[in-house]
Design a protein around this motif. Structure first.
Motif, PDB file in Angstrom:
ATOM      1  N   ASP A 213     -26.452 -28.817 -12.512  1.00  0.00           N
ATOM      2  CA  ASP A 213     -26.543 -28.837 -13.948  1.00  0.00           C
ATOM      3  C   ASP A 213     -26.672 -30.223 -14.202  1.00  0.00           C
ATOM      4  OD1 ASP A 213     -26.571 -26.025 -13.890  1.00  0.00           O
ATOM      5  OD2 ASP A 213     -24.600 -25.770 -14.719  1.00  0.00           O
ATOM      6  N   SER A 214     -26.220 -31.173 -13.620  1.00  0.00           N
ATOM      7  CA  SER A 214     -26.156 -32.638 -13.987  1.00  0.00           C
ATOM      8  C   SER A 214     -27.099 -33.212 -13.265  1.00  0.00           C
ATOM      9  CB  SER A 214     -24.795 -33.067 -13.676  1.00  0.00           C
ATOM     10  OG  SER A 214     -23.619 -32.403 -14.161  1.00  0.00           O
ATOM     11  N   GLY A 215     -27.959 -32.676 -12.385  1.00  0.00           N
ATOM     12  CA  GLY A 215     -29.127 -33.359 -11.825  1.00  0.00           C
ATOM     13  C   GLY A 215     -29.033 -33.890 -10.515  1.00  0.00           C
ATOM     14  N   PHE A 216     -28.236 -32.864  -9.780  1.00  0.00           N
ATOM     15  CA  PHE A 216     -28.268 -33.426  -8.350  1.00  0.00           C
ATOM     16  C   PHE A 216     -28.643 -32.397  -7.363  1.00  0.00           C
ATOM     17  CE2 PHE A 216     -24.867 -36.170 -10.246  1.00  0.00           C
ATOM     18  CZ  PHE A 216     -25.289 -37.358  -9.720  1.00  0.00           C
ATOM     19  N   ALA A 217     -29.019 -32.781  -6.308  1.00  0.00           N
ATOM     20  CA  ALA A 217     -29.386 -31.768  -5.218  1.00  0.00           C
ATOM     21  C   ALA A 217     -28.650 -31.885  -4.039  1.00  0.00           C
ATOM     22  CB  ALA A 217     -30.858 -32.073  -4.876  1.00  0.00           C
ATOM     23  N   ALA A 218     -28.074 -30.740  -3.394  1.00  0.00           N
ATOM     24  CA  ALA A 218     -27.140 -30.863  -2.262  1.00  0.00           C
ATOM     25  C   ALA A 218     -27.734 -31.265  -0.970  1.00  0.00           C
ATOM     26  CB  ALA A 218     -26.537 -29.385  -2.005  1.00  0.00           C
ATOM     27  N   LYS A 219     -27.280 -32.080  -0.388  1.00  0.00           N
ATOM     28  CA  LYS A 219     -27.818 -32.866   0.935  1.00  0.00           C
ATOM     29  C   LYS A 219     -26.914 -32.007   1.997  1.00  0.00           C
ATOM     30  CE  LYS A 219     -30.785 -35.347   1.403  1.00  0.00           C
ATOM     31  NZ  LYS A 219     -32.325 -35.158   1.441  1.00  0.00           N
ATOM     32  N   ARG A 220     -25.518 -31.960   1.580  1.00  0.00           N
ATOM     33  CA  ARG A 220     -24.754 -31.346   2.730  1.00  0.00           C
ATOM     34  C   ARG A 220     -23.394 -31.155   1.826  1.00  0.00           C
ATOM     35  NH1 ARG A 220     -23.476 -34.081   8.561  1.00  0.00           N
ATOM     36  NH2 ARG A 220     -21.828 -32.691   9.239  1.00  0.00           N
ATOM     37  N   CYS A 221     -22.775 -29.995   1.924  1.00  0.00           N
ATOM     38  CA  CYS A 221     -21.582 -29.546   1.574  1.00  0.00           C
ATOM     39  C   CYS A 221     -20.937 -28.564   2.340  1.00  0.00           C
ATOM     40  CB  CYS A 221     -21.839 -28.985   0.093  1.00  0.00           C
ATOM     41  SG  CYS A 221     -20.447 -28.483  -0.888  1.00  0.00           S
ATOM     42  N   GLU A 222     -19.531 -29.017   2.566  1.00  0.00           N
ATOM     43  CA  GLU A 222     -18.874 -28.503   3.909  1.00  0.00           C
ATOM     44  C   GLU A 222     -17.387 -28.472   3.597  1.00  0.00           C
ATOM     45  OE1 GLU A 222     -20.472 -30.296   7.456  1.00  0.00           O
ATOM     46  OE2 GLU A 222     -19.560 -32.300   6.828  1.00  0.00           O
ATOM     47  N   ASP A 223     -16.949 -27.221   4.090  1.00  0.00           N
ATOM     48  CA  ASP A 223     -15.405 -27.035   4.228  1.00  0.00           C
ATOM     49  C   ASP A 223     -14.701 -27.792   5.576  1.00  0.00           C
ATOM     50  OD1 ASP A 223     -12.471 -26.099   4.212  1.00  0.00           O
ATOM     51  OD2 ASP A 223     -13.423 -24.170   3.821  1.00  0.00           O
TER      52      ASP A 223
END
Length: 285
Positions: A213-223
């Motif tokens: 919503d704030s204007g970011f696109a995920a490149k990587r997100c991991e546990d």
């Protein structure tokens, strides 16, 4: 784990108080002196046990820099910089220009001292300010870096919008953070809060939605919770082996209230799934 802010005056002061430690500068100087360390012979590896105040320590900082693709010459804003371990590492090992931001005045003072002693003042500057009201012009940073800092920020949308504002187009928000897990509340005290009143955790879906919503696109997100547990277990093994020398310069030098209990509770909360440890790279769009 350092930064602390939610943008409202009284709560911000209470959060800063969570980390404020009377006589911190003197205690750090005395502890370094015990090991014969000072301005003339201090090295970054001497301090990393106490200035990389997050799960995973220095190795986690390096891994995060690698997955983020940090490059020489980048202008980096380190939000919740604490006493500056990651900021100095980014400056020295990755040749970045780093602005270290924290709202705890004592951390800023000690961070400046260590930065001077480690001869990195030409590449690392300190600002004592709020993450939800950044005192910088628009579009000046290549990366906003945050390790174990967002737990104390209530208004994560406001924070994320500020991060986007100060990032250049295509700039990266890089994080290593605590998120909620199975819905069970964490056991307190932990490093960022002695009780639930100062802990503002969200789940991964909410976190990702805030960034989207704030204007970011995920490149990587991991546990990376499993790696966090392994790191804690290694710390215990190292302690039992009674390692000598500057390994004793640990978080207990900075956190003077119940550091051992807080560390055990963080580990327990991860093990029981109450909290998760996530890292990621999001790009400003």
């Amino acid at each position: 784990m350092s930064m602390k802010d939610n943008g409202t005056g009284s709560e911000t002061r209470r959060i800063a108080g969570q980390y404020t430690s009377s006589g911190l500068r003197e205690r750090v100087m005395a502890k370094l002196a015990e090991h014969g360390l000072g301005p003339g012979n201090l090295r970054r590896e001497d301090t990393e046990g106490m200035d990389e105040l997050h799960v995973g320590g220095a190795a986690a900082t390096r891994e995060l820099a690698e997955i983020a693709g940090v490059r020489p010459g980048w202008q980096v804003l380190d939000v919740g910089a604490g006493i500056g371990g990651p900021a100095r590492r980014l400056a020295e090992e990755y040749e970045c220009e780093v602005t270290a931001l924290d709202i705890t005045e004592e951390y800023c003072q000690v961070g400046k001292l260590l930065t001077e002693w480690l001869q990195t003042s030409d590449r690392v500057g300190y600002v004592c300010a709020s993450a939800t009201a950044l005192p910088f012009r628009d579009a000046i940073f290549d990366a906003v870096w945050m390790q174990f800092a967002g737990m104390n920020v209530r208004d994560k949308g406001k924070m994320a919008r500020e991060f986007r504002r100060v990032l250049k187009p295509g700039g990266r928000f890089v994080f290593h953070e605590v998120l909620t897990g199975n819905g069970e509340p964490p056991e307190f005290p932990v490093f960022w809060a002695d009780d639930p009143a100062l802990s503002f955790l969200v789940g991964v879906s909410v976190w990702r939605q805030v960034l989207d919503d704030s204007g970011f696109a995920a490149k990587r997100c991991e546990d990376v919770s499993a790696a966090a547990l392994a790191w804690y277990d290694q710390i215990v093994r190292d302690g039992k082996s009674a390692k000598a020398g500057t390994a004793r310069l640990n978080a207990g030098v900075i956190i003077d209230r119940d550091a051992g209990l807080k560390s055990r509770n963080v580990r327990k909360n991860i093990e029981e799934g109450r909290i998760l440890i996530y890292r990621g790279v999001f790009e400003r769009v």
